[in-house]
Design a protein around this motif. Structure first.
Motif, mmCIF file in Angstrom:
data_model
loop_
_atom_site.group_PDB
_atom_site.id
_atom_site.type_symbol
_atom_site.label_atom_id
_atom_site.label_comp_id
_atom_site.label_asym_id
_atom_site.label_seq_id
_atom_site.Cartn_x
_atom_site.Cartn_y
_atom_site.Cartn_z
ATOM 1 N N ASP A 34 49.944 -7.888 -13.038
ATOM 2 C CA ASP A 34 51.209 -8.432 -12.554
ATOM 3 C C ASP A 34 52.360 -7.934 -13.420
ATOM 4 N N PRO A 35 53.354 -7.254 -12.833
ATOM 5 C CA PRO A 35 54.494 -6.777 -13.617
ATOM 6 C C PRO A 35 55.436 -7.924 -13.983
ATOM 7 N N VAL A 36 55.791 -7.982 -15.249
ATOM 8 C CA VAL A 36 56.678 -9.023 -15.765
ATOM 9 C C VAL A 36 57.799 -8.360 -16.550
ATOM 10 N N VAL A 37 59.026 -8.725 -16.260
ATOM 11 C CA VAL A 37 60.145 -8.243 -17.072
ATOM 12 C C VAL A 37 60.348 -9.200 -18.247
ATOM 13 N N ILE A 38 60.554 -8.639 -19.414
ATOM 14 C CA ILE A 38 60.899 -9.421 -20.597
ATOM 15 C C ILE A 38 62.123 -8.748 -21.199
ATOM 16 N N MET B 203 59.656 -22.686 -31.332
ATOM 17 C CA MET B 203 59.306 -21.444 -30.672
ATOM 18 C C MET B 203 60.335 -21.109 -29.599
ATOM 19 N N TYR B 204 61.043 -20.014 -29.809
ATOM 20 C CA TYR B 204 61.974 -19.444 -28.838
ATOM 21 C C TYR B 204 61.551 -18.004 -28.593
ATOM 22 N N SER B 205 61.973 -17.434 -27.478
ATOM 23 C CA SER B 205 61.629 -16.048 -27.197
ATOM 24 C C SER B 205 62.684 -15.439 -26.297
ATOM 25 N N THR B 206 62.608 -14.128 -26.141
ATOM 26 C CA THR B 206 63.421 -13.471 -25.133
ATOM 27 C C THR B 206 62.990 -13.969 -23.755
ATOM 28 N N LEU B 207 63.897 -13.980 -22.813
ATOM 29 C CA LEU B 207 63.594 -14.476 -21.472
ATOM 30 C C LEU B 207 62.640 -13.514 -20.761
ATOM 31 N N ALA B 208 61.852 -14.046 -19.827
ATOM 32 C CA ALA B 208 60.869 -13.231 -19.105
ATOM 33 C C ALA B 208 60.592 -13.851 -17.748
ATOM 34 N N GLY B 209 60.083 -13.031 -16.829
ATOM 35 C CA GLY B 209 59.728 -13.551 -15.511
ATOM 36 C C GLY B 209 59.037 -12.480 -14.678
#
Length: 317
Positions: free
Chosen positions: A182-186, A207-213
């Motif tokens: 499954d392709p996910v953009v981060i 815990m924080y991270s760059t956004l992804a979906g």
């Protein structure tokens, strides 16, 4: 940014050019010979047999492999055939350790070699050599796919593994099923001297991270970046460019790392997606990566989120 040399060492699972020996997947005799003298990696509940820095390869016939699934052929490595199997679940008397979804505890097994336990791959991914990291990612993704696809999605009948574990076929309707990724953009979202981070509900404290979906059907990578950022935070993005990719076998994603330039700053959270989001300056990011920030803890070593943040801070993007 190029994905070679020192930069590649920052990304776990990201490919070493090892020999997957595709042609051998349709040669049962060759596979049998390789298996007899090869290396087998056992997995259980998605956990991988390992110590703190290397995988727990076993020879065929080891007691721990009793009742294991049909081997999946991972390719050739160090002159041997390498395989992965899923072994029957084992529950110790004291129960299964629960250290949270991101760091499932080490689980011993009475038949495991001394010093080896079943462990969450994310715990050790940055400690593994590049070859073993890639093999572990492939093994986890494939064995979990087999575990969840025993029945045909078209007619509901039982499917059988084939192609050395690289497909399943329905004996009833003859449908062929292949492992999916499954392709996910981060995305690293920046605006001037600041970057945007978010945290999902239920994540460990700090815990924080760059956004992804996930990329949706009929959508480009760039459009997915803009849509996900806007849906989750209300921030509008302009130019988007691809940076690097990382296989992420939890369970079967390909993370497409991107850099997006924000065109707005106001944050409007979607509470179903994010618990919080914030802008951090470059100076604050120094503290985050050093582990001294009062709110945000550093991303996991080997993860593409850390790769993107470190690259931006160092001016490599």
């Amino acid at each position: 940014m190029r994905q070679d040399g020192q930069l590649m060492n920052e990304l776990s699972f990201s490919g070493t050019g090892r020999d997957r020996a595709h042609a051998l997947r349709s040669d049962p005799a060759a596979l049998a010979a390789l298996l007899a003298e090869g290396l087998i990696l056992p997995l259980m509940r998605g956990l991988i047999l390992a110590d703190d820095s290397s995988l727990g390869w076993l020879p065929q016939g080891h007691p721990l492999l009793e009742g294991a699934s049909e081997p999946v052929f991972l390719g050739l490595w160090q002159g041997k055939g390498v395989f992965a199997v899923r072994i029957p679940d084992f529950t110790p008397e004291e129960g299964i350790p629960d250290a949270g979804v991101f760091d499932a505890g080490l689980q011993p097994h009475p038949r495991a070699p001394q010093g080896r336990q079943f462990t969450e791959l994310r715990r050790i991914m940055s400690a593994l050599c590049p070859d073993e990291a890639e093999l572990a990612a492939t093994a986890r993704a494939l064995t979990e796919w087999h575990n969840g696809h025993a029945f045909c999605a078209r007619c509901g009948r039982e499917t059988q593994s084939g192609g050395a574990g690289w497909h399943r076929k329905c004996a009833s309707c003859k449908a062929m099923h292949f492992p999916r990724t499954d392709p996910v953009v981060i995305m690293l979202v920046t605006r001037g001297n600041h970057l945007l981070l978010g945290r999902s509900p239920g994540w460990p404290e700090g815990m924080y991270s760059t956004l992804a979906g996930f990329i949706e059907p009929g959508e480009t990578m760039e459009a997915a970046v803009r849509r996900e950022v806007h849906e989750e935070t209300g921030v509008l993005c302009g130019p988007v460019r691809y940076i690097a990719s990382q296989p992420w076998p939890f369970p079967a994603s390909l993370m497409l790392g991107c850099h997006a330039e924000a065109e707005s700053e106001a944050i409007t959270l979607d509470p179903a997606e994010l618990e919080d989001a914030l802008w951090l300056s470059r100076e604050e990011l120094v503290d985050v990566l050093a582990g001294t920030h009062p709110v945000v803890r550093p991303p996991r070593q080997g993860a593409i989120a850390r790769f993107l943040l470190s690259g931006w801070l160092a001016g490599r993007l």
